[in-house]
Design an enzyme around this catalytic site. Structure first.
Site, PDB file in Angstrom:
ATOM      1  N   HIS B 197      44.196  64.744  78.980  1.00  0.00           N
ATOM      2  CA  HIS B 197      43.968  63.344  79.331  1.00  0.00           C
ATOM      3  C   HIS B 197      42.512  63.041  79.646  1.00  0.00           C
ATOM      4  O   HIS B 197      41.985  61.996  79.300  1.00  0.00           O
ATOM      5  CB  HIS B 197      44.874  62.947  80.497  1.00  0.00           C
ATOM      6  N   GLU B 439      55.619  44.427  50.375  1.00  0.00           N
ATOM      7  CA  GLU B 439      55.820  45.804  50.834  1.00  0.00           C
ATOM      8  C   GLU B 439      56.858  46.556  50.014  1.00  0.00           C
ATOM      9  O   GLU B 439      57.143  47.715  50.293  1.00  0.00           O
ATOM     10  CB  GLU B 439      56.269  45.790  52.304  1.00  0.00           C
ATOM     11  N   ASP B 463      54.331  50.709  53.484  1.00  0.00           N
ATOM     12  CA  ASP B 463      55.702  50.580  53.006  1.00  0.00           C
ATOM     13  C   ASP B 463      55.762  50.510  51.484  1.00  0.00           C
ATOM     14  O   ASP B 463      56.682  51.047  50.875  1.00  0.00           O
ATOM     15  CB  ASP B 463      56.375  49.351  53.625  1.00  0.00           C
ATOM     16  N   CYS B 510      46.585  45.398  54.069  1.00  0.00           N
ATOM     17  CA  CYS B 510      46.418  45.764  55.482  1.00  0.00           C
ATOM     18  C   CYS B 510      47.020  47.115  55.847  1.00  0.00           C
ATOM     19  O   CYS B 510      47.250  47.382  57.007  1.00  0.00           O
ATOM     20  CB  CYS B 510      46.997  44.683  56.373  1.00  0.00           C
TER      21      CYS B 510
END
Lengths: 88, 584
Positions: B197, B439, B463, B510
Site C-alpha cells: 500500500h 460493441e 466487447d 473508447c
C-alpha cells in the site's frame, strides 16, 4: 433461516484489500451471521481479518453462507457484489 | 591519495517510477516490546475503557488521514486506509483483546499486543503474497494503537533535513501519505513489493521508490549519498564519478521525456500532415475529471456511471447523479462529455436489482437490454443527465446496442424525461445528443442503420473484440487469442467509420485498443475521428499522434485490412510506421 450460495471471484486482481473492505462493509449491514468458505478455510464474513485471510484470487470459488432473518437477502447481495467484480 | 570506496549497487523491485539522488536518512521504527503487565481485578473496567478510547482515537486519526489523502491524491488512494479502519471494529481484534483484559486481567497494551501477534501468526501461516502484503497494514495499525496506549513519541521525525532518501526496513501507508515531498526525494526499503500500500501511495505522489532491497537499511548509513532509480529498481550507495555521470544522463533522459510529455498537454492532437484528432478521456469517477483536463483531454469520451450503482444497497437518487454529472460537465466547459447510461448485467449487476443467475451472463441481459425492465432507474438517470445539460455539453451514450429499434425506444424514454422536466420548469438543454455504442458484430454490420437513428457512434473495442472472436477477455488461458488487431475486428471498425462518414455522424472509439500505440494508429487509419483513453495514457497517445502522418497511417491501415492474421498486421505496422513510441 440459513441459506448459501457458491460464487467465483471474477476480477483480475482477486479479493485484494479494497474488495475485502467492501465485502465486510456490506456484510456488516445484515443481522444474519455470515460465513465465507474457500477450500478448507472458513471465516467470519463480517471480519476484515478473516476475509483478507482467504486470499481469494481471480477464479477462486467461495461459498457464502448466512443464518438469520435476512439470510436470503444477505447472501444475494454479497454474491452480487462478488460477481460484479467489485466494480474493477 | 587513498582509493575511494567502490559504490555499492543493490537491485530491488521497482516500486515507483522516477530517479533521484539524495542523502540517506534511516527511518527506524519498530513495534515496541510490550511488558507483560497484569492489572488488579478492580482495574479491569478502566483498562477496557482505555482500550476503547485508543481505538476511537486511532479511528479519528485514520479518518483524518483518509480525508487528507483524498484531498491530496484522490479517492482510490484514500481507500487504502479502509482495511485498517475496518480492523478497528473487527470482532477478531476487538473481542479477542477485550477477552484477554476481562478474563486474564492483562493491561490493555499487552492484551492488544498479544491479540495482534496471534492474528499475525495466523496470517503468516498462509504464506500467500496477497495476505503477506497486508501484514504491513497490520503493523501500521498496531503501532498506531500501541503508541496511544503507551504514550510513545512520534515514531518518525525527519528533522530539518531536505533532499532526503528515506531508507527503512519497511514503510507504512501512514508514513508515505503524510510525507513532505519537498524534502523527501526517494524511498528505499528492505521489504515490500510494488503492490504494498505504501508503494501505491508513492506512485501517486511521484516519489521514486525501490522496495525489496535486501539489507539496504543496514548497509546505508545516515548522511551517505544514494541514487534511487525507481524504473529499473537499481540503487547505488556512495556513487563514484562514473555512477554520478550515469545518474545525470539517465535523469536528463527521463526529464526530457516527461517535459516533452508535459508540454504536449497544451498542444492539439494534430498529425504532422495537419489532421486534427479528437482525443478525449475515459472516466470511472467524477474525481478523475480534473486530471483528465490537466492532461489536455478534449472532453470526456466515456464517462462510466456504474460507480453510482455497484456495491450500493439502493438505487442512486436523481440529485446525487445530477451533481456528479454536472461537476464533470463544468470541469470541461468547452468540450463534450459523453455519459454512458448504467452498463449493468454481464459481469456486473448491482445489489439492489434482482438479477437471476444466467447461464451465460455476457450473452444475457446487459447494456441496453436492461432498459425495458428497469424503466424507473433509467428514467431517473436520463433526467439527471438532462439537468446537467444546463451546465455543459453533455451527451448520452447507450451500451450494447444491436438494433436501431433499441435507440428509438431509448429516445422515447428521453422524450418522457424532457416532458417531465419541462412541466416541472427545470432547466435543461433541448439539444442533448443520443449516441450508440458499437460493441457487437451485429451493431458493426448494421452501422448504417444505427447511424440513421443515433447522433453519434462510439466503438467499444473491448466487447467488440470479445464478441467477434468469441474469446472471453478475462480468460488468462485464452489471452493469446484475444487479439484486437485481428483483421475481422479491423474490417468491422472500417465499416463503422465508413457508415459514420456517409451519415455525417461522429465515430469515436473508447476501448483499451485506443490506448495502445498500434491500436490507436489503426483506429485513426481506418477512419475513426476520435479516441478516448484513461487519463494516464492521454499524453503518450497525443505524442504519438503528433509524430505520425495521417497519409502513412491510412495506407498502413488499409494494408492491414487484407492481412491474414493479427500477427501480420502487427509486423506490417511496425515496418511501415517504425517505432513511434517508447519512453526511456
Amino acid at each position: 433461516m440459513a441459506c448459501s450460495v457458491d460464487v467465483e471471484v471474477p476480477n483480475r486482481l482477486g479479493m485484494h484489500a479494497r474488495p475485502c473492505a467492501d465485502f465486510v462493509k456490506l456484510a456488516g449491514g445484515f443481522s444474519s451471521s455470515i460465513l465465507v468458505t474457500r477450500n478448507e478455510m472458513r471465516v467470519n464474513g463480517k471480519s476484515i481479518m478473516g476475509v483478507l485471510m482467504l486470499a481469494a484470487e481471480k477464479g477462486s470459488s467461495l461459498t457464502i453462507t448466512a443464518d438469520g432473518d435476512d439470510a436470503e437477502e444477505a447472501v444475494e447481495a454479497l454474491a452480487n457484489l462478488v460477481r460484479g467484480g467489485f466494480d474493477e | 591519495m587513498s582509493e575511494p570506496a567502490a559504490p555499492a549497487v543493490l537491485e530491488g523491485f521497482p516500486a515507483a517510477e522516477g530517479i533521484a539522488k539524495g542523502t540517506v536518512r534511516r527511518i527506524v521504527w519498530s513495534i515496541p516490546e510490550v511488558a507483560h503487565t497484569v492489572v488488579r481485578a478492580r482495574s479491569v473496567d478502566r483498562e477496557l475503557e482505555r482500550f476503547r478510547a485508543a481505538l476511537n482515537d486511532a479511528r479519528r486519526q485514520l479518518e483524518t488521514l483518509k480525508s487528507e489523502t483524498e484531498a491530496r491524491l484522490g479517492l482510490v488512494e484514500a481507500r487504502i486506509f479502509d482495511p485498517q479502519i475496518l480492523m478497528l471494529d473487527d470482532p477478531d481484534v476487538v473481542e479477542g483483546t477485550e477477552g484477554y483484559i476481562a478474563e486474564n486481567h492483562l493491561a490493555a497494551a499487552r492484551a492488544f499486543d498479544w491479540r495482534m501477534l496471534e492474528l499475525k501468526e495466523r496470517w503468516s501461516r498462509t504464506s500467500h503474497p496477497m495476505v503477506l502484503d497486508r501484514l504491513n497494514d497490520l503493523a501500521d495499525l498496531k503501532l498506531r494503537v500501541l503508541s496511544r496506549l503507551l504514550a510513545l513519541p512520534e515514531p518518525w521525525e525527519l528533522g530539518p533535513a531536505s533532499g532526503v532518501v528515506a531508507v527503512a526496513r519497511d514503510l507504512t501507508p501512514s508514513f508515505v501519505a503524510t510525507l513532505d515531498t519537498d524534502r523527501v526525494v526517494a524511498l528505499a526499503t528492505d521489504e515490500g513489493t510494488r503492490t504494498s500500500h505504501w508503494a501505491i501511495l508513492a506512485r501517486s505522489l511521484q516519489i521514486p521508490a525501490v522496495a525489496g532491497l535486501n539489507g539496504v537499511s543496514s548497509r546505508a548509513k545516515d548522511g551517505q549519498v544514494m541514487v534511487v532509480d525507481g524504473r529499473s529498481g537499481r540503487v547505488v550507495i556512495d556513487p563514484d564519478a562514473r555512477e554520478a555521470e550515469r545518474f545525470e544522463l539517465r535523469r536528463s533522459a527521463i526529464l526530457g521525456w516527461s517535459r516533452e510529455i508535459a508540454a504536449i498537454a497544451r498542444e492539439d492532437a494534430v498529425t504532422l500532415d495537419r489532421t486534427r484528432v479528437v482525443l478525449r478521456a475515459n472516466l470511472d469517477l467524477p474525481g478523475e475529471a480534473a486530471r483528465a483536463l490537466e492532461h489536455g483531454a478534449d472532453g470526456v469520451g466515456l464517462f462510466r456511471t456504474e460507480f453510482l450503482v455497484v456495491g450500493r444497497n439502493r438505487a442512486p437518487e436523481e440529485e446525487e447523479q445530477y451533481r456528479a454529472y454536472r461537476s464533470v460537465a463544468e470541469t470541461f466547459a468547452d468540450h463534450p462529455v459523453l455519459i454512458r447510461t448504467f452498463d449493468l448485467g454481464g459481469d456486473k449487476f448491482p445489489v439492489f436489482l434482482r438479477a437471476p443467475a444466467e447461464e451465460n451472463p455476457l450473452l444475457g441481459r446487459r447494456g441496453v437490454r436492461v432498459f425495458p425492465d428497469e424503466t424507473a432507474l433509467f428514467l431517473t438517470q436520463l433526467r439527471a443527465i438532462l439537468r446537467a445539460s444546463a451546465h455543459g455539453d453533455v451527451r448520452i451514450m447507450v451500451p450494447l446496442v444491436n438494433t436501431a429499434e433499441e435507440i428509438v425506444s431509448v429516445r422515447r424514454l428521453l422524450r418522457t424525461a424532457r416532458d417531465q422536466l419541462r412541466r416541472e420548469g427545470v432547466p435543461f438543454s433541448e439539444q442533448v445528443e443520443l449516441g450508440a455504442m458499437i460493441e457487437t458484430p451485429a451493431a458493426a454490420l448494421q452501422a448504417r442503420q444505427l447511424a440513421e437513428q443515433a447522433d453519434f457512434l462510439s466503438i467499444g473495442t473491448n466487447d467488440l473484440v470479445q464478441y467477434t472472436l468469441a474469446v472471453d477477455r478475462t480468460s488468462t488461458r485464452l489471452a493469446h487469442l484475444f487479439d484486437e488487431l485481428h483483421p475481422a475486428v479491423l474490417r468491422q471498425i472500417a465499416m463503422v467509420a465508413d457508415a459514420g462518414r456517409r451519415s455525417g455522424v461522429e465515430v469515436s472509439a473508447c476501448g483499451e485498443m485506443a490506448a495502445r500505440p498500434l491500436g490507436a494508429l489503426l483506429l485513426l487509419g481506418l477512419g475513426v475521428e476520435g479516441l478516448s483513453v484513461a487519463w494516464p495514457s492521454l499524453l503518450e497517445i497525443k505524442r504519438l499522434i503528433r509524430r505520425c502522418r495521417m497519409s502513412a497511417v491510412r495506407a498502413a491501415a488499409s494494408a492491414a485490412l487484407s492481412a491474414p492474421a493479427g500477427c501480420n498486421v502487427r509486423q506490417g505496422l511496425r515496418e511501415s510506421l517504425g517505432d513511434l513510441t517508447s519512453p526511456p
